[in-house]
Design an enzyme around this catalytic site. Sequence first.
Site, mmCIF file in Angstrom:
data_model
loop_
_atom_site.group_PDB
_atom_site.id
_atom_site.type_symbol
_atom_site.label_atom_id
_atom_site.label_comp_id
_atom_site.label_asym_id
_atom_site.label_seq_id
_atom_site.Cartn_x
_atom_site.Cartn_y
_atom_site.Cartn_z
ATOM 1 N N HIS A 73 0.834 -1.208 0.000
ATOM 2 C CA HIS A 73 0.000 0.000 0.000
ATOM 3 C C HIS A 73 0.868 1.257 0.000
ATOM 4 O O HIS A 73 0.669 2.159 -0.829
ATOM 5 C CB HIS A 73 -0.900 -0.017 1.244
ATOM 6 C CG HIS A 73 -1.780 1.179 1.385
ATOM 7 N ND1 HIS A 73 -3.107 1.185 1.005
ATOM 8 C CD2 HIS A 73 -1.537 2.420 1.860
ATOM 9 C CE1 HIS A 73 -3.634 2.364 1.242
ATOM 10 N NE2 HIS A 73 -2.700 3.143 1.768
ATOM 11 N N GLU A 74 1.828 1.311 0.915
ATOM 12 C CA GLU A 74 2.665 2.504 0.999
ATOM 13 C C GLU A 74 3.587 2.639 -0.205
ATOM 14 O O GLU A 74 3.928 3.751 -0.618
ATOM 15 C CB GLU A 74 3.476 2.493 2.302
ATOM 16 C CG GLU A 74 2.634 2.507 3.569
ATOM 17 C CD GLU A 74 1.617 3.631 3.636
ATOM 18 O OE1 GLU A 74 1.835 4.681 2.989
ATOM 19 O OE2 GLU A 74 0.599 3.465 4.335
ATOM 20 N N HIS A 126 1.850 4.678 -2.784
ATOM 21 C CA HIS A 126 2.041 6.117 -2.568
ATOM 22 C C HIS A 126 3.432 6.557 -3.010
ATOM 23 O O HIS A 126 3.591 7.566 -3.714
ATOM 24 C CB HIS A 126 1.877 6.447 -1.078
ATOM 25 C CG HIS A 126 0.466 6.435 -0.591
ATOM 26 N ND1 HIS A 126 -0.517 7.252 -1.124
ATOM 27 C CD2 HIS A 126 -0.136 5.732 0.405
ATOM 28 C CE1 HIS A 126 -1.659 7.047 -0.474
ATOM 29 N NE2 HIS A 126 -1.456 6.125 0.441
ATOM 30 N N GLU A 150 -4.356 7.911 -3.155
ATOM 31 C CA GLU A 150 -4.906 6.690 -2.596
ATOM 32 C C GLU A 150 -5.296 5.705 -3.688
ATOM 33 O O GLU A 150 -5.265 4.491 -3.477
ATOM 34 C CB GLU A 150 -6.103 7.013 -1.713
ATOM 35 C CG GLU A 150 -6.499 5.919 -0.759
ATOM 36 C CD GLU A 150 -5.443 5.601 0.293
ATOM 37 O OE1 GLU A 150 -5.495 4.494 0.871
ATOM 38 O OE2 GLU A 150 -4.561 6.449 0.542
#
Length: 491
Positions: free
Chosen positions: A256-257, A260, A286
Amino acid sequence: MTPYDALMAHQRETQALSQVMGRLGWDQETVMPRGAAPQRGEEMAALEGVLHARRTDPRIAEWLETIDQTTLDDVGRANLRHIRRSFERTSKVPAALAARIARVTSEAQGIWAEARAKDDFDAFAPTLGEVIALKREEGQALAAGGDVYDAMLDDYEPGMTGAELEAMFGALRPALSDLRAAVREAEAPPRLTGSFDENAQMKLTRQLARTFGYDMTHGRVDKAVHPFSSGSGLDVRITTRTNPQDPFNCFYSTIHEVGHAAYEQGIDRAHLLTPVGRGVSMGVHESQSRIYENQIGRSRAFTGWLFGQMREAFGDFGVPDAETFYRIVNRVSDGYIRTEADELQYNLHVLMRFDLERALVSHDLQVSDLEAAWNDRFEADFGFAVDKASNGVLQDVHWAVGLIGYFPTYSLGNVYAGCLHEALRRDVPDLDTHLSSGNTEAATGWLKREVQQHGGLFEPKDVIHKASGQPASERPLLMYLKGKFTELYGL
């Protein structure tokens, strides 16, 4: 220098100082001694004062007035758009208020962490009340008579309104609730059991970061209580967390990170330290983290490869085959924590926070009543009661650090990711062939070309429209979720 060159030189220095302030935030979350919090609050307030002064420098108005936009290219005009928006917004907020918010929210972070550790919302409530009051004051200054929540939301998703989100989320919530109810009646896949060495988790999680294209020469992976990504350009850092009983928490937080971080690393380097050289909004940001984590990372094809990697890292961990592993990864499970929620239920967590923070801003809900309101809404949405504050109202740091208007961008990002995934599958029909061998480049390369490289060149809604070929809508996300979980649970 021309007025535009002078403005951009000023802007680059401001952006560089902003990066320094962001690095202080990273340090506070990862390695700063706990006892340093009061001093760090003063440091953050001092830097915020310098940044506020630079962002409201009267010369910016003069430069903006003098520049002939017809002499600029698309990038130049986009930079001016961002600078003008920032200047006009920042100029509405008194410098003393901006510095006080920076000081209070920096100190509040430590108070929140202590209260969370003790499951004591009452210990945090006075500080949260001060944060909400200060942010409400800021919102009123920004709104200048308009909708206060919309003004706060604009910090994270320019051009979006609370009313638009309410309509979109209003369409999401009943459909997700119905699908969730059907899934809960069906036979669930098994759970992952056992203990997984945390050092081995971190070794594999760094491999996953590289697999998804994270450039470790311009980044690093550390551990923190709350995973996050920090920085842009040549220094983009991420954090994750480990749990011996739940390696998926580590792996999917990392993926997930990385979404980003890959967005920030993927922006054209020509835009470094300029307004265009950052992600355009939190919703678009996001969309990258969620499509990396879910549509790519939790796909049957990719989990088949990940199953093999876990066997190499942990040996026989009790899962017989890749199909069972896929079902375990995508298991819908009751839980309290938003960041650990499955795809199906995640948005229900966000929608609850969206409604609660709007009520706080509008004075319809008092901080003293927030814990009870949270617990009532949670039980209504999820069917079981919150057992302690750290699993409820104290689980997220966002309100402590003043991020009012941030939460809805998580679900908006899911909506955007649904649109992008539909277009990705259309443009890369053999995507699963690549993913099944652990090769994410076909997907991440498409996202870099269609979304990431542009940075802030286009408005958020235009980014998604250009990449997907259609205006943003909740329809692709709902179709994807319904198709996936209907098949997985045999509905």
